[in-house]
Design a protein around this motif. Structure first.
Motif, mmCIF file in Angstrom:
data_model
loop_
_atom_site.group_PDB
_atom_site.id
_atom_site.type_symbol
_atom_site.label_atom_id
_atom_site.label_comp_id
_atom_site.label_asym_id
_atom_site.label_seq_id
_atom_site.Cartn_x
_atom_site.Cartn_y
_atom_site.Cartn_z
ATOM 1 N N LYS A 1 -1.537 -8.684 -2.614
ATOM 2 C CA LYS A 1 -0.922 -9.439 -1.512
ATOM 3 C C LYS A 1 -0.856 -8.547 -0.273
ATOM 4 N N PHE A 2 -0.873 -9.197 0.893
ATOM 5 C CA PHE A 2 -0.882 -8.443 2.147
ATOM 6 C C PHE A 2 0.323 -7.501 2.230
ATOM 7 N N LYS A 3 1.466 -7.993 1.803
ATOM 8 C CA LYS A 3 2.687 -7.177 1.858
ATOM 9 C C LYS A 3 2.541 -5.912 0.997
ATOM 10 N N GLU A 4 1.894 -6.055 -0.156
ATOM 11 C CA GLU A 4 1.667 -4.893 -1.038
ATOM 12 C C GLU A 4 0.689 -3.912 -0.389
ATOM 13 N N PHE A 5 -0.320 -4.475 0.243
ATOM 14 C CA PHE A 5 -1.309 -3.645 0.935
ATOM 15 C C PHE A 5 -0.633 -2.817 2.035
ATOM 16 N N ILE A 6 0.281 -3.439 2.780
ATOM 17 C CA ILE A 6 0.993 -2.724 3.848
ATOM 18 C C ILE A 6 1.914 -1.651 3.264
ATOM 19 N N GLN A 7 2.535 -1.952 2.123
ATOM 20 C CA GLN A 7 3.364 -0.930 1.464
ATOM 21 C C GLN A 7 2.524 0.307 1.145
ATOM 22 N N TYR A 8 1.336 0.058 0.644
ATOM 23 C CA TYR A 8 0.410 1.167 0.343
ATOM 24 C C TYR A 8 0.059 1.935 1.627
ATOM 25 N N LEU A 9 -0.278 1.186 2.679
ATOM 26 C CA LEU A 9 -0.734 1.802 3.929
ATOM 27 C C LEU A 9 0.337 2.727 4.510
ATOM 28 N N LEU A 10 1.589 2.291 4.420
ATOM 29 C CA LEU A 10 2.684 3.032 5.053
ATOM 30 C C LEU A 10 3.303 4.092 4.139
ATOM 31 N N ASP A 11 2.843 4.156 2.917
ATOM 32 C CA ASP A 11 3.409 5.086 1.939
ATOM 33 C C ASP A 11 2.842 6.487 2.167
ATOM 34 N N VAL A 12 3.733 7.449 2.428
ATOM 35 C CA VAL A 12 3.222 8.821 2.639
ATOM 36 C C VAL A 12 2.663 9.416 1.349
ATOM 37 N N HIS A 13 3.120 8.896 0.204
ATOM 38 C CA HIS A 13 2.566 9.347 -1.077
ATOM 39 C C HIS A 13 1.664 8.251 -1.648
ATOM 40 N N ARG A 14 0.662 7.849 -0.881
ATOM 41 C CA ARG A 14 -0.236 6.778 -1.336
ATOM 42 C C ARG A 14 -0.824 7.074 -2.707
ATOM 43 N N PRO A 15 -0.865 6.047 -3.570
ATOM 44 C CA PRO A 15 -1.435 6.269 -4.902
ATOM 45 C C PRO A 15 -2.957 6.443 -4.856
ATOM 46 N N VAL A 16 -3.566 6.061 -3.760
ATOM 47 C CA VAL A 16 -5.015 6.243 -3.602
ATOM 48 C C VAL A 16 -5.251 6.482 -2.115
ATOM 49 N N GLY A 17 -6.279 7.283 -1.804
ATOM 50 C CA GLY A 17 -6.430 7.788 -0.436
ATOM 51 C C GLY A 17 -6.718 6.754 0.638
ATOM 52 N N MET A 18 -7.012 7.243 1.840
ATOM 53 C CA MET A 18 -7.346 6.381 2.970
ATOM 54 C C MET A 18 -8.749 5.829 2.778
ATOM 55 N N ASP A 19 -9.091 4.852 3.602
ATOM 56 C CA ASP A 19 -10.429 4.268 3.569
ATOM 57 C C ASP A 19 -10.843 4.008 5.004
#
Length: 274
Positions: free
Chosen positions: A162-180
């Protein structure tokens, strides 16, 4: 008409340079292959194009291939040929001398897009359609980190983020997977404070800007920028209205944090705060 387009270019470059001198101290840094890894090279017309995903990059690569004599028309080039055919050289593939020679003598350009629209466009493309890279790599990590009571199926496939989950990932300083590259800052992808771009185009005025650029480099008269939508062509392009619908799903704090995340891109390319 050309005169006003020259003025627009002057203004865009001025804002970009002023933002750089105000916020960045890297004007004396050495340009490394890493800084130019997103830049495509067209030697015949001496063009360097920094690829910004979701801002017309597939069609720009088609244009470069035609300029280079690799195809006779942009219509003949399939999506996979553009992205996986390796027909275009990248600047980091040259030695130090080759990189610097091209940076100092070729016309350097990039095309950008309103950051939130670019973000929503990337989300729709990668997460709302079957994708055998983004779902297992990003989807699984995002669902397992941010979804409470995720189903086994969702955790297994990584589909249905979901978009909201995607934004949580984007804003998380400890992202579970890197940038793209599809949601990274233009500032990071193209290093505009380090590389002095000659031309800054905008997705919002694509046709006018693109054809002005082709005029500037002396491209063949019959070559115009293609209008077709590269992927999911039956689906409406991401517009301001569609973008607002996605951002309406977020809390005011998340919207503000998303803006802060892309703050430098908003500032540098003179987009007003949504």
């Amino acid at each position: 008409k050309w005169k006003s387009l020259y003025q627009i270019q002057g203004e865009r470059k001025r804002i970009m340079r002023e933002t750089c001198s105000k916020y960045k101290s890297n004007s004396r840094r050495i340009i490394t292959p890493y800084h130019v890894s997103r830049i495509f090279v067209e030697d015949k017309y001496r063009v360097l194009y920094c690829e910004v995903p979701k801002a017309g990059c597939s069609n720009w690569k088609r244009v470069l291939m035609v300029l280079n004599g690799l195809a006779s028309s942009t219509k003949d080039i399939q999506h996979n040929t553009v992205h996986y055919g390796n027909y275009l050289k990248r600047l980091d593939g040259f030695d130090h001398k080759g990189i610097y020679h091209r940076l100092s003598t070729y016309t350097k350009m990039l095309f950008i897009r309103e950051p939130f629209e670019k973000l929503v466009s990337a989300f729709r493309d990668k997460f709302e359609h079957p994708n055998n890279y983004y779902h297992p790599v990003f989807g699984k990590a995002i669902i397992s980190r941010y979804r409470v009571n995720a189903t086994k199926e969702a955790l297994r496939t990584g589909s249905g983020v979901k978009f909201k989950e995607f934004i949580q990932y984007l804003l998380d300083v400890h992202r579970p997977v890197g940038m793209d590259i599809h949601w990274d800052h233009v500032n990071r992808l193209c290093s505009p404070c380090l590389i002095d771009y000659d031309f800054v185009g905008k997705f919002e005025s694509m046709e006018e800007d693109a054809n002005f650029f082709l005029h500037l480099i002396g491209a063949p008269q019959n070559l115009t920028f293609p209008k077709f939508k590269d992927r999911h062509s039956n689906e409406e392009r991401t517009t301001t209205k569609i973008t607002q619908q996605y951002f309406a799903q977020l809390s005011p704090a998340q919207r503000q944090q998303s803006y802060d995340f892309y703050y430098m891109d908003y500032l540098m390319f003179n987009y007003s705060k949504p």
